[in-house]
Design a protein around this motif. Structure first.
Motif, PDB file in Angstrom:
ATOM      1  N   ALA A 133       0.831  -1.208   0.000  1.00 39.10           N
ATOM      2  CA  ALA A 133       0.000   0.000   0.000  1.00 39.10           C
ATOM      3  C   ALA A 133       0.863   1.255   0.000  1.00 39.10           C
ATOM      4  CB  ALA A 133      -0.927  -0.016   1.211  1.00 39.10           C
ATOM      5  N   MET A 134       1.936   1.261   0.796  1.00 35.90           N
ATOM      6  CA  MET A 134       2.830   2.409   0.820  1.00 35.90           C
ATOM      7  C   MET A 134       3.542   2.572  -0.521  1.00 35.90           C
ATOM      8  SD  MET A 134       2.604   4.018   3.610  1.00 35.90           S
ATOM      9  CE  MET A 134       4.057   5.026   3.434  1.00 35.90           C
ATOM     10  N   ARG A 135       3.869   1.473  -1.158  1.00 35.87           N
ATOM     11  CA  ARG A 135       4.518   1.560  -2.471  1.00 35.87           C
ATOM     12  C   ARG A 135       3.594   2.240  -3.473  1.00 35.87           C
ATOM     13  NH1 ARG A 135       6.202  -3.555  -6.360  1.00 35.87           N
ATOM     14  NH2 ARG A 135       6.521  -2.328  -8.248  1.00 35.87           N
ATOM     15  N   ARG A 136       2.291   1.813  -3.502  1.00 39.55           N
ATOM     16  CA  ARG A 136       1.364   2.418  -4.454  1.00 39.55           C
ATOM     17  C   ARG A 136       1.175   3.909  -4.172  1.00 39.55           C
ATOM     18  NH1 ARG A 136      -1.327  -2.606  -3.656  1.00 39.55           N
ATOM     19  NH2 ARG A 136      -2.618  -1.660  -2.010  1.00 39.55           N
ATOM     20  N   ALA A 137       1.119   4.269  -2.883  1.00 42.14           N
ATOM     21  CA  ALA A 137       0.945   5.675  -2.524  1.00 42.14           C
ATOM     22  C   ALA A 137       2.141   6.505  -2.959  1.00 42.14           C
ATOM     23  CB  ALA A 137       0.715   5.795  -1.024  1.00 42.14           C
ATOM     24  N   LEU A 138       3.329   6.021  -2.727  1.00 44.30           N
ATOM     25  CA  LEU A 138       4.529   6.761  -3.099  1.00 44.30           C
ATOM     26  C   LEU A 138       4.692   6.828  -4.621  1.00 44.30           C
ATOM     27  CD1 LEU A 138       7.045   5.495  -0.398  1.00 44.30           C
ATOM     28  CD2 LEU A 138       6.021   7.760  -0.567  1.00 44.30           C
ATOM     29  N   GLU A 139       4.288   5.766  -5.321  1.00 44.93           N
ATOM     30  CA  GLU A 139       4.363   5.819  -6.778  1.00 44.93           C
ATOM     31  C   GLU A 139       3.413   6.880  -7.339  1.00 44.93           C
ATOM     32  OE1 GLU A 139       3.565   1.872  -8.019  1.00 44.93           O
ATOM     33  OE2 GLU A 139       5.669   1.248  -7.973  1.00 44.93           O
ATOM     34  N   ARG A 140       2.195   6.999  -6.770  1.00 44.82           N
ATOM     35  CA  ARG A 140       1.282   8.047  -7.215  1.00 44.82           C
ATOM     36  C   ARG A 140       1.861   9.426  -6.907  1.00 44.82           C
ATOM     37  NH1 ARG A 140      -2.777   4.414  -5.238  1.00 44.82           N
ATOM     38  NH2 ARG A 140      -2.785   5.513  -3.239  1.00 44.82           N
ATOM     39  N   ASN A 141       2.475   9.547  -5.726  1.00 45.90           N
ATOM     40  CA  ASN A 141       3.098  10.821  -5.374  1.00 45.90           C
ATOM     41  C   ASN A 141       4.228  11.153  -6.343  1.00 45.90           C
ATOM     42  OD1 ASN A 141       3.668  13.149  -3.878  1.00 45.90           O
ATOM     43  ND2 ASN A 141       5.189  12.062  -2.657  1.00 45.90           N
ATOM     44  N   ALA A 142       4.990  10.151  -6.736  1.00 43.71           N
ATOM     45  CA  ALA A 142       6.088  10.379  -7.680  1.00 43.71           C
ATOM     46  C   ALA A 142       5.558  10.805  -9.038  1.00 43.71           C
ATOM     47  CB  ALA A 142       6.938   9.114  -7.807  1.00 43.71           C
ATOM     48  N   ASP A 143       4.452  10.207  -9.469  1.00 42.04           N
ATOM     49  CA  ASP A 143       3.854  10.616 -10.746  1.00 42.04           C
ATOM     50  C   ASP A 143       3.416  12.080 -10.698  1.00 42.04           C
ATOM     51  OD1 ASP A 143       4.274   8.117 -11.733  1.00 42.04           O
ATOM     52  OD2 ASP A 143       2.270   7.380 -11.216  1.00 42.04           O
ATOM     53  N   GLU A 144       2.858  12.492  -9.582  1.00 45.73           N
ATOM     54  CA  GLU A 144       2.435  13.887  -9.449  1.00 45.73           C
ATOM     55  C   GLU A 144       3.629  14.824  -9.490  1.00 45.73           C
ATOM     56  OE1 GLU A 144       0.237  14.030  -5.868  1.00 45.73           O
ATOM     57  OE2 GLU A 144      -1.472  12.876  -6.627  1.00 45.73           O
ATOM     58  N   VAL A 145       4.730  14.416  -8.824  1.00 45.84           N
ATOM     59  CA  VAL A 145       5.935  15.252  -8.828  1.00 45.84           C
ATOM     60  C   VAL A 145       6.465  15.412 -10.245  1.00 45.84           C
ATOM     61  CG1 VAL A 145       8.332  15.371  -8.059  1.00 45.84           C
ATOM     62  CG2 VAL A 145       6.540  14.712  -6.445  1.00 45.84           C
ATOM     63  N   ARG A 146       6.493  14.327 -11.015  1.00 42.79           N
ATOM     64  CA  ARG A 146       6.978  14.415 -12.384  1.00 42.79           C
ATOM     65  C   ARG A 146       6.073  15.306 -13.230  1.00 42.79           C
ATOM     66  NH1 ARG A 146       7.243   8.699 -11.607  1.00 42.79           N
ATOM     67  NH2 ARG A 146       9.355   8.003 -11.115  1.00 42.79           N
ATOM     68  N   PHE A 147       4.754  15.262 -12.971  1.00 40.99           N
ATOM     69  CA  PHE A 147       3.814  16.030 -13.781  1.00 40.99           C
ATOM     70  C   PHE A 147       3.966  17.535 -13.554  1.00 40.99           C
ATOM     71  CE2 PHE A 147      -0.372  18.074 -14.254  1.00 40.99           C
ATOM     72  CZ  PHE A 147      -0.598  17.831 -15.596  1.00 40.99           C
ATOM     73  N   VAL A 148       4.142  17.943 -12.308  1.00 44.40           N
ATOM     74  CA  VAL A 148       4.191  19.376 -11.994  1.00 44.40           C
ATOM     75  C   VAL A 148       5.606  19.928 -12.023  1.00 44.40           C
ATOM     76  CG1 VAL A 148       2.138  19.143 -10.547  1.00 44.40           C
ATOM     77  CG2 VAL A 148       4.395  18.999  -9.503  1.00 44.40           C
TER      78      VAL A 148
END
Length: 633
Positions: free
Chosen positions: A608-623
């Motif tokens: 669960a923490m992996r999926r959360a951090l991966e989504r956070n990483a995608d957001e960082v790359r987007f912005v």
């Protein structure tokens, strides 16, 4: 088939392919013995060797028409063209073949000479060529020894091995692995070989001392112990005395003697500088201790050796200390006793960051007995208890040399010192013959990086380099057999660990070194489980009883730069003999329902923490780059 004489059965086997011979072994015990005849498998090893490939190339060239042969020789002599494999062989000294009047006869003669030149065994050595064939062609597998776990804060961590030593049985086969750990403790594993009725040691932990035994710290001060254990970083920091079940461990400038039966300190001796190398301790011969600037003899039976040396370097260099040799250059890394090879009882060879091999005679220590200039910085020494065959007796490179001269050279007594070194940034595999003769130094094809360890392995030589490669070559030090990189091997257990790895190793925080366990690892030390000695036969003990030693157990014990201990074997199975059932019951403490539930909950939380951090990483790359296109200089 049972009524046929053995000679007839052996003749029939020669016409079978290798897979058919393997299946033929399973039909009966008699056929098992016959199908593992060493002569048959020696020919199979030779047929797939580079020496036979070169001979076949020479036969094809020699069978050409005389006019084509002259044309080919003329083209080969032209300057400016790229060198082919045949041109390289010309540069190595072999004569250009001419068209033969009787190609079949010439082919038979060349095959006899090539076989005699390739054969790795000596006249008084009995190699198991069936095992040789397996080691040259079977897939390679790795089994890692389970390291003790330490719970720090809320996370479990594995201890790291800071050295390695082994206990042998009466046949010189490795039975137990002894290693100091980074918490100052000593751990012992059972790696005894399996038989037809027993499963062997399977790498189980049989004993472990308390933490801080080698550092003098409390069992809870693991951080302090780790700093002490890893400060010097000597590779040869453990030496085991099989006769008395004791071991020497070097920790900074202190030498600890430990009773392996009770895992208690027997004595501690302090030296003026950090210890960088220890020799083997065998047959009652005093161990040789190498520090940054000195060499010492250590014999616990002599009270004079038990007294502590002066801690002041000035007093030590002044010459008042008992039995020490001063070095003009610092950094001994490996110490070899020639007695370990069975050819002498007094020679000591020292190599390291300096560019020569230093030779001392224990009877006249500390006087320097002689040196051999290398020009390279040597990281490890090994020995082969057989003479070095000079390059001038190579029957392929020198067609005029009779086979009798090579056979006579193989019967002479002698020892070959193996050295893993670094020369001008590249790896250098060096062979030195004793008594003194012209050494052989492979500085072209050994490795593109520094060599770290070397050892004889059956009829071959194995060495490791700074890229994580293990390479096997023939005993000539040049002919390549096979290569294996420990970072390319991923077992099922490692793949499962990679999938359940902490999420912080992925996304924008990922790195090449953290994506897979063991990535970027190197082999610092190689120990064959069946060492090559002058008294060893290399043949598996068949016997007539039901308890018979299993085949293909001449494995390699590896100590890596990441502090892991592994056993390298050949075949599809784990060399430690583990299977799914064994893995399931390996640790009985984890069989309770409560602990299984806790492990499952931790895995679910990690995912669960992996999926959360991966989504956070995608957001960082987007912005990350928003608005950059509208900026003006």
């Amino acid at each position: 088939m049972d009524a046929l004489p053995e000679e007839v059965v052996l003749h029939i086997i020669r016409f079978l392919e290798v897979p058919d011979i393997v299946h033929f072994q399973r039909t009966s015990r008699r056929h098992l013995t016959l199908a593992r005849d060493s002569t048959i498998w020696k020919l199979e090893c030779f047929n797939s060797s580079r020496a036979e490939a070169l001979r076949r190339r020479q036969v094809l060239l020699g069978a050409q028409d005389a006019k084509l042969a002259e044309l080919r020789n003329a083209v080969t002599a032209l300057p400016g063209s790229d060198l082919t494999a045949w041109d390289v062989s010309q540069l190595r000294g072999s004569a250009q073949p001419r068209a033969s009047v009787d190609p079949e006869y010439a082919a038979r003669v060349q095959r006899v000479r090539a076989l005699a030149n390739w054969e790795p065994g000596y006249s008084d050595e009995r190699l198991d060529y069936y095992e040789e064939f397996v080691h040259r062609h079977a897939p390679i597998s790795l089994g890692w020894l389970d390291l003790p776990k330490a719970r720090t804060s809320d996370k479990e961590e594995l201890r790291e091995a800071t050295g390695v030593g082994v206990l042998h049985d009466s046949d010189e086969h490795v039975q137990h692995v002894i290693a100091p750990l980074d918490d100052g403790s000593i751990c012992i594993w059972d790696v005894s070989e399996r038989s037809t009725t027993t499963a062997g040691g399977r790498g189980k932990i049989v004993a472990q001392s308390r933490s801080g035994l080698l550092t003098g710290q409390s069992p809870t001060a693991t951080s302090d112990s780790r700093i002490i254990m890893t400060e010097t970083g000597a590779v040869e920091c453990a030496s085991v005395d099989n006769t008395h079940s004791k071991a020497l461990f070097a920790v900074q400038n202190r030498l600890h003697e430990v009773d392996l039966t009770t895992l208690q300190l027997v004595s501690t001796k302090q030296y003026p500088w950090p210890i960088t190398a220890l020799s083997e301790t065998r047959n009652g011969v005093p161990a040789t201790i190498g520090t940054n600037w000195t060499l010492h003899l250590h014999d616990p039976r002599d009270p004079a050796f038990g007294a502590n040396e002066q801690e002041s370097s000035g007093e030590l260099i002044g010459g008042a200390t008992y039995s020490h040799a001063s070095l003009t250059q610092p950094g001994p890394l490996s110490i070899l006793h020639e007695a370990a090879a069975g050819t002498g009882d007094s020679s000591i060879w020292v190599a390291g960051r300096f560019t020569s091999l230093l030779n001392y005679d224990r009877r006249f220590f500390p006087r320097l007995h002689g040196t051999i200039h290398s020009g390279a910085r040597i990281a490890a020494l090994g020995s082969l208890p057989y003479p070095l065959i000079p390059q001038s007796l190579d029957l392929i490179r020198n067609p005029d040399i009779p086979i009798s001269l090579l056979a006579d050279a193989r019967t002479r007594p002698g020892t070959t010192i193996l050295a893993a070194a670094e020369y001008k940034g590249k790896g250098s595999l060096e062979l030195y013959g004793l008594p003194r003769q012209e050494p052989y130094q492979n500085r072209q094809t050994a490795s593109a990086s520094k060599l770290l360890a070397v050892a004889p392995h059956g009829g071959r030589i194995v060495f490791s380099d700074g890229d994580g490669n293990l390479k096997w070559v023939e005993r000539d030090g040049f002919s390549h057999v096979r290569t294996f990189n420990i970072n390319d091997y991923v077992s099922a257990k490692d793949r499962e660990a990679a999938r359940s790895q902490d999420a912080s190793a992925y996304g924008i925080w990922s790195s090449t070194a953290s994506e897979m366990p063991g990535q970027g690892d190197i082999v610092q030390k190689i120990i064959p489980t069946h060492p090559v000695t002058a008294s060893s036969t290399g043949l598996a003990t068949q016997g007539s009883g039901r308890d018979r030693a299993d085949v293909n157990q001449s494995n390699l014990l590896l100590w890596t730069g990441d502090g892991r201990l592994g056993v390298l074997g050949f075949g599809h199975e784990n060399p430690l003999g583990r299977d799914q059932w064994h893995d399931g019951v390996e640790d009985p403490q984890t069989e309770s329902a409560e602990q299984r539930a806790r492990v499952d909950a931790e895995k679910q939380y990690g995912m669960a923490m992996r999926r959360a951090l991966e989504r956070n990483a995608d957001e960082v790359r987007f912005v990350r780059g928003l608005g950059m296109g509208y900026q003006r200089n």
